[in-house]
Design an enzyme around this catalytic site. Structure first.
Site, short mmCIF file in Angstrom:
data_model
loop_
_atom_site.label_atom_id
_atom_site.label_comp_id
_atom_site.label_asym_id
_atom_site.label_seq_id
_atom_site.Cartn_x
_atom_site.Cartn_y
_atom_site.Cartn_z
N HIS A 100 -5.92 10.11 -26.46
CA HIS A 100 -6.15 9.01 -27.40
C HIS A 100 -7.59 9.06 -27.88
O HIS A 100 -8.51 9.28 -27.10
CB HIS A 100 -5.83 7.65 -26.78
N HIS A 102 -10.66 7.06 -29.40
CA HIS A 102 -11.22 5.71 -29.61
C HIS A 102 -12.01 5.70 -30.91
O HIS A 102 -12.89 6.56 -31.12
CB HIS A 102 -12.19 5.35 -28.48
P1 AMP Z 1 -9.31 5.42 -21.60
O1 AMP Z 1 -10.20 4.80 -20.57
O2 AMP Z 1 -10.04 6.33 -22.55
O3 AMP Z 1 -8.09 6.05 -20.98
O4 AMP Z 1 -8.85 4.22 -22.53
C1 AMP Z 1 -7.64 3.58 -22.41
C2 AMP Z 1 -7.67 2.44 -23.38
O5 AMP Z 1 -6.36 1.94 -23.55
C3 AMP Z 1 -8.54 1.25 -22.95
O6 AMP Z 1 -9.56 1.02 -23.92
C4 AMP Z 1 -7.55 0.10 -22.86
O7 AMP Z 1 -8.10 -1.13 -23.27
C5 AMP Z 1 -6.43 0.57 -23.77
N1 AMP Z 1 -5.12 0.01 -23.50
C6 AMP Z 1 -4.50 -0.05 -22.31
N2 AMP Z 1 -3.27 -0.60 -22.45
C7 AMP Z 1 -3.13 -0.89 -23.76
C8 AMP Z 1 -2.09 -1.47 -24.55
N3 AMP Z 1 -0.92 -1.87 -24.02
N4 AMP Z 1 -2.29 -1.62 -25.88
C9 AMP Z 1 -3.45 -1.23 -26.45
N5 AMP Z 1 -4.47 -0.66 -25.75
C10 AMP Z 1 -4.31 -0.50 -24.44
#
Ligand code: AMP
Length: 140
Positions: A100, A102
């Site tokens: 993903h 950001h």
């Molecule tokens: P990472 O630490 O790069 O794996 O980021 C994961 C991101 O996913 C975090 O910024 C979370 O806030 C986001 N996240 C987790 N669950 C959800 C969800 N259901 N919908 C949208 N964002 C999410």
């Protein structure tokens, strides 16, 4: 392909998300815990854990979505700039094993820093070490 994650459930419509962009191969939605208004995640619909695992065409699709979205996000929240980042692997802070990107809107005086701040204390590398690292990456 990675294990099933919460992002697969979003792609499947099994849990809700604030979708902002969709193509045949990618999906973008607002981060549930935003670092700034407009913080968006862009994912390949197919779950691959690491950037290296993405097929080349999907990698191109992902960046095309990022390219299209950044000005729209910046305008939507009246931001001054954007930080784009990927936590690629657990040691880098990746919590969800589904690639993903950001997209984090930035504002003058928001108190954040540049991406140079992510890696702790910078190493003091000699020229020879830099040469060795470059050669190793080139696979000389
Ligand atoms: P990472 O630490 O790069 O794996 O980021 C994961 C991101 O996913 C975090 O910024 C979370 O806030 C986001 N996240 C987790 N669950 C959800 C969800 N259901 N919908 C949208 N964002 C999410």
């Amino acid at each position: 392909m990675s294990e099933e994650t919460i992002f697969d459930k979003i792609v499947a419509g099994e849990i809700p998300a604030r979708t902002v962009h969709e193509t045949d191969t990618t999906l973008a939605f607002l981060d549930a815990n935003p670092l700034a208004p407009g913080h968006t995640l862009v994912i390949p619909k197919e779950g691959y854990e690491r950037v290296r695992d993405l097929p080349a065409s999907l990698s191109a699709d992902l960046f095309a979505a990022v390219h299209e979205l950044t000005p729209r996000i910046e305008a939507a929240v009246d931001a001054d700039a954007i930080t784009i980042g990927i936590n690629d692997g657990p040691a880098a802070g990746q919590e969800i094993p589904h690639v993903h990107v950001h997209i984090v809107p930035r504002f003058e005086g928001d108190g954040g820093g540049p991406i140079h701040g992510v890696a702790g204390s910078p190493p003091d590398l000699a020229d020879e070490e830099l040469d060795d690292i470059a050669a190793s990456i080139r696979d000389d």
